[in-house]
Design an enzyme around this catalytic site. Structure first.
Site, PDB file in Angstrom:
ATOM      1  CD  GLU A 183      -3.049  -1.035   2.204  1.00 33.50           C
ATOM      2  OE1 GLU A 183      -4.187  -0.596   2.011  1.00 33.50           O
ATOM      3  OE2 GLU A 183      -2.653  -1.475   3.306  1.00 33.50           O
ATOM      4  CD  GLU A 193      -3.470  -6.371   3.605  1.00 31.80           C
ATOM      5  OE1 GLU A 193      -2.790  -5.346   3.656  1.00 31.80           O
ATOM      6  OE2 GLU A 193      -3.535  -7.090   2.577  1.00 31.80           O
TER       7      GLU A 193
END
Length: 708
Positions: A113, A133
Site C-alpha cells: 500500500e 490481509e
C-alpha cells in the site's frame, strides 16, 4: 546525512546525487513492519524533502535489502499511536516531487500500500508483492482496495486480494503493479535514484492512483463480482472478508476515491473488531510460536538431516518421501518386495506429473528430485542415513520388529522415528538400545499435501532428538508442533470424542446427513461420518471380530461392515459414493440405524442442529483442556495449530481452544455438565478466574507439570 526519527522503528533520511534525491530507508527489524516510528519517520521525512529546494525526487526503500512486510500486527491489539498509515500514504501521494518505491525482497500488505501511494514503483526481479490481509480475516486498510484496482483493473486486483498469495515481480510488471524491473546485476537503489531523476520534469497528476480512472474490465463488472463471490464461497467458505473485498473493489469503480476509502475503512473496522480476524490473527502468531520449544536449552543444536530412510512405500511412506525429495534430501525407500516398491514409485511419479500438468513443476525438476531416490528391499541400505521414518501398518508388534531391525543396521546417532498415529512411543523405543534417539513423527495423509507434522516426545527422547525433528519439520515446509506421548497424542485423542458423539447421536435419533451438515456448516471440510467413510469403517470392526465382541444387531459400524459397507473404498459406507466420490444418502442405512436403536431399546428423538454442534465440539474442547492440564501440550495455541492443519478445523474460528475462549468457557462447562461429561479441572479453574484460557495460561502455565 543519516539523521533518523526515533520511535518504534525508524526512517533514515539520506541525500544522493548531490542532494537532488532524498532517500528514505524504512528500518524496523526484521522486516520493516510499519510501526509508529516508521509511520512518523515517513511523514517527517516527506515534510523535510518537500521543504528542501535542492531535492527534486524521493526514493523510498527498506533497510536490509527488504522493502516492507506490512503493518505491525501487534499494534492491532495494543492500539495505534502517531499518524495513521492511510494519512501518511495520502501525504506521500500528494507530494509535488516524484516519489519512487524501490522494492526489494517483498512488498506485502501495508508495504505494498505504501508502494501504491508512490508515483512510481521499480522492483528487483526476485521480489514478491501482495496483499495477504485476507489471511488475517482483514482487508487492506490504507487505500489498497481503491488504488490497486485503479492501477491494474478489477480482475487482477481481486485475484491479488482474494487469494492473499504474493505475485512475482515479473507477474507484477505484466499486471502493471510495478513500472520497471531492475536489471539483473544492477544495484536496486542506484537504479531507483536514476529512474526518479528521469521523472522530475514529467507531470504527476496521472501518476496519482487515487485520481485515476480504473481500466475497463474485460467482462461486465456485475458478472465479475458474482463469479468472484461464487468462487470464494467455495475456496474460502465461511470467511466474511471476501465479500468486503468485493464490495470495496466495486466502490473503486462506482464511487469517487474519498467515498471508496470511506467504504474501505467501514469494512476494515467492521472486520477488525469481529471474531474472525481475532481468530486468524491468533493463528498467525500460533503458527510461529509452535516451533518454539520452551524446555529446550539454547545450547542444543539440531542435526541437519541430509539423508532419510523410509520404511513402507505405501501412500504415507511415498508422501513423506516426496516432502524430503522436494527440499533436496536424499531418500532411501524400503518395502518388503519389488511389487510394493513399484506401486510406491508409480504413486510418487503420478503425483509429480499432476503437479507438472498444473504448471507447478518442470520435467527437469521432477527428474532432479527422483535422482535423489533409491529403492530397496534390504534394511542394510539404511546404514548411512541420518534419520529413518517408519510408516508401516498400525500394529505394535510389527513396529517393534521394524525398530529392532533399524537399531541393528543404522549408524550411531541416527534418529529413529515412527509415524504412528496413536501407539505408545516409549514401548516402541524400548525395542531399541537407543531410546534417546527414538521419537514420534506423525504425518497426516496425504503427507505430501497436509501441512501438519505432530512430533511426539517419548520419555527418553533427548533434547537433540527433539530439536532435530522440529528443524526437520521446518526444512520440509511443515507446520510442526511438539506434543506428549499419550494415546492418540493431541489430534486423535480429541478426535475420538468427536466421532464417539456422532455415533451416540445416530443411536439417539439423528441421521448421517443431519450430523454431517451441521459439521460442514460449522466450517469443517466434511462431517464426521463422511470422514469415517474416507478412513474406512473396517479397522475397528476387524479387531472386534477377532476378539469375538462384534455385534451387528447393537453396533451400527458392525452392522454396516457385515453388509460390505466399509466406506469409500467399497463405494458404500454411511453413504453410497458415485464415480466422483460424492456422498449420496441411502435410505437402507437410515433404516439399519433405526433398527440398531430399537435393538438397544432406545426411543429415538429429534435432535436439534444446535445440540449436534455442541455435542460434536464441546467434548473435544474438554479433552483439549485435559491434555493441557496433564502436560501433553506446550500451550493452548499448539492444540489449535494441530486442529487447523491436521483436521480441517476452520481457521476463521481460530482452533478449538480459541473458539472456546470466544464463545465463553463458562458456556462450554455448563453444556458439558448437561451432557453428563466431567469437565476438566483446568476448565473449571479458567471459568472460576473469568478471563478465558489464553490469559489464564499466560499467568499459570508454569504451575502445570509438563511432559515436554
Amino acid at each position: 546525512h543519516g539523521s533518523s526519527i526515533m520511535g518504534k522503528g525508524t526512517v533514515h533520511y539520506d541525500l544522493a546525487e548531490g542532494g537532488k534525491v532524498a532517500v528514505f530507508t524504512l528500518d524496523h527489524a526484521p522486516v520493516n513492519s510499519l510501526a509508529s516510528g516508521v509511520r512518523e519517520g515517513l511523514s517527517e521525512s516527506l515534510k523535510r524533502a518537500l521543504a528542501d529546494d535542492n531535492v527534486q525526487a524521493i526514493v523510498v526503500r527498506g533497510a536490509r535489502n527488504t522493502f516492507c512486510a506490512g503493518a505491525e500486527i501487534s499494534e492491532f491489539a495494543t492500539g495505534i499511536s502517531g499518524p495513521s498509515l492511510p494519512e501518511v500514504i495520502d501525504q506521500m501521494e500528494a507530494a509535488s516531487k516524484p516519489v519512487v518505491a524501490c522494492i526489494q525482497k517483498f512488498a506485502l500488505g501495508g508495504g505494498l500500500e505504501v508502494a501504491l501511494g508512490c508515483h512510481y514503483r521499480v522492483s528487483e526481479p526476485s521480489a514478491k508483492l501482495g496483499l495477504p490481509e485476507i489471511n488475517l480475516g482483514l482487508i487492506p486498510g490504507a487505500g489498497g482496495t481503491q488504488r490497486l484496482p485503479k492501477i491494474i483493473g478489477a480482475e487482477h486486483a481481486l485475484t491479488i486480494m482474494l487469494s492473499g498469495i504474493p505475485v512475482s515481480a515479473k507477474k507484477a510488471l505484466n499486471m502493471s503493479v510495478v513500472d520497471e524491473i531492475v536489471p539483473q546485476g544492477t544495484v536496486a537503489l542506484d537504479y531507483a535514484i536514476k529512474f526518479a531523476l528521469s521523472k522530475v520534469s514529467l507531470p504527476l497528476m496521472d501518476r496519482k492512483a487515487s485520481t485515476r480512472q480504473p481500466p475497463a474490465p474485460k467482462a461486465p463488472l456485475e458478472v465479475l463480482f458474482k463469479q468472484s463471490a461464487k468462487q470464494m464461497a467455495k475456496a474460502r467458505r465461511g470467511e466474511v472478508a471476501t465479500d468486503s473485498i468485493i464490495r470495496c473493489v466495486q466502490a473503486a469503480y462506482e464511487k469517487h476515491y474519498a467515498e471508496g476509502v470511506d467504504i474501505e475503512r467501514e469494512e476494515f473496522f467492521k472486520l477488525a473488531v469481529g471474531p474472525q480476524s481475532r481468530a486468524m490473527q491468533h493463528m498467525f502468531f500460533a503458527e510461529r510460536q509452535a516451533n518454539k520449544i520452551v524446555s529446550l536449552p539454547k545450547s542444543v543444536k539440531p542435526v541437519d538431516i541430509k539423508s532419510l530412510g523410509i520404511v513402507g512405500a505405501g501412500l504415507m511412506g511415498g508422501g513423506i518421501g516426496m516432502c524430503a525429495l522436494n527440499v533436496g534430501i536424499r531418500v532411501v525407500l524400503l518395502d518388503i518386495n519389488q511389487e510394493a516398491l513399484d506401486r510406491g514409485i508409480a504413486l510418487i511419479k503420478a503425483n509429480y506429473e499432476r503437479s507438472m500438468k498444473r504448471g507447478k513443476l518442470t520435467q527437469q525438476q521432477i527428474e532432479q528430485r527422483l535422482s535423489l531416490l533409491k529403492l530397496t528391499t534390504n534394511y542394510e541400505a539404511f546404514s548411512d542415513v541420518d534419520m529413518v521414518i517408519e510408516a508401516v501398518f498400525e500394529n505394535m508388534d510389527i513396529k517393534k520388529k521394524v525398530f529392532r531391525e533399524l537399531d541393528r543396521v543404522c549408524k550411531p546417532g541416527a534418529f529413529l522415528c515412527t509415524n504412528t498415529s496413536a501407539l505408545d512411543i516409549d514401548e516402541i523405543a524400548a525395542a531399541t538400545k537407543r531410546p534417546e534417539f527414538v521419537i514420534g513423527t506423525h504425518f497426516f495423509s496425504p503427507a505430501n499435501v497436509m501441512r501438519l507434522l505432530e512430533n511426539v516426545k517419548g520419555a527418553k527422547s533427548s533434547d537433540v532428538t527433539v530439536a532435530t525433528v522440529m528443524a526437520f519439520g521446518k526444512k520440509i515446509k511443515k507446520v510442526t508442533v511438539l506434543v506428549g506421548n499419550c494415546f492418540g497424542f493431541v489430534g486423535n485423542r480429541m478426535l475420538a470424542l468427536y466421532t464417539k458423539e456422532a455415533g451416540k447421536m445416530l443411536v439417539e435419533g439423528a441421521l448421517p446427513t443431519q450430523i454431517d451438515k451441521v459439521a460442514v456448516r460449522f466450517g469443517m471440510p466434511m462431517g464426521p461420518l463422511q470422514m469415517t467413510d474416507l478412513v474406512g469403517l473396517d479397522l475397528h470392526w476387524r479387531e472386534r471380530k477377532r476378539q469375538g465382541i462384534d455385534d451387528p444387531k447393537k453396533n451400527i459400524v458392525d452392522a454396516l461392515c457385515e453388509q460390505g459397507r466399509l466406506g469409500q473404498k467399497t463405494k458404500k459406507g454411511y453413504y453410497n459414493y458415485d464415480a466422483n466420490r460424492r456422498p449420496i444418502p441411502d435410505e437402507g442405512v437410515n433404516q439399519l440405524i433405526k433398527e440398531v436403536s430399537a435393538n438397544l431399546g432406545v426411543s429415538r428423538r429429534n435432535i436439534s442442529d444446535d445440540e449436534i454442534e455442541k455435542r460434536l465440539f464441546f467434548p473435544l474442547i474438554n479433552e483439549g483442556y485435559r491434555i493441557l492440564e496433564e502436560g501433553f501440550a506446550q500451550r493452548p495455541s499448539d492444540i489449535d495449530v494441530v486442529y487447523i492443519y491436521g483436521y480441517g478445523f476452520p481457521r476463521y474460528r481460530g482452533g478449538p481452544m480459541k473458539y472456546a475462549d470466544e464463545i465463553g468457557p463458562d458456556l462450554v462447562l455448563k453444556e458439558l455438565e448437561k451432557m453428563g461429561y466431567e469437565p476438566a479441572q483446568l476448565l473449571r479453574d479458567v471459568v472460576a478466574q473469568g478471563k478465558g484460557l489464553t490469559r489464564y495460561w499466560k499467568k499459570n502455565a508454569g504451575k502445570i507439570k509438563s511432559k515436554l
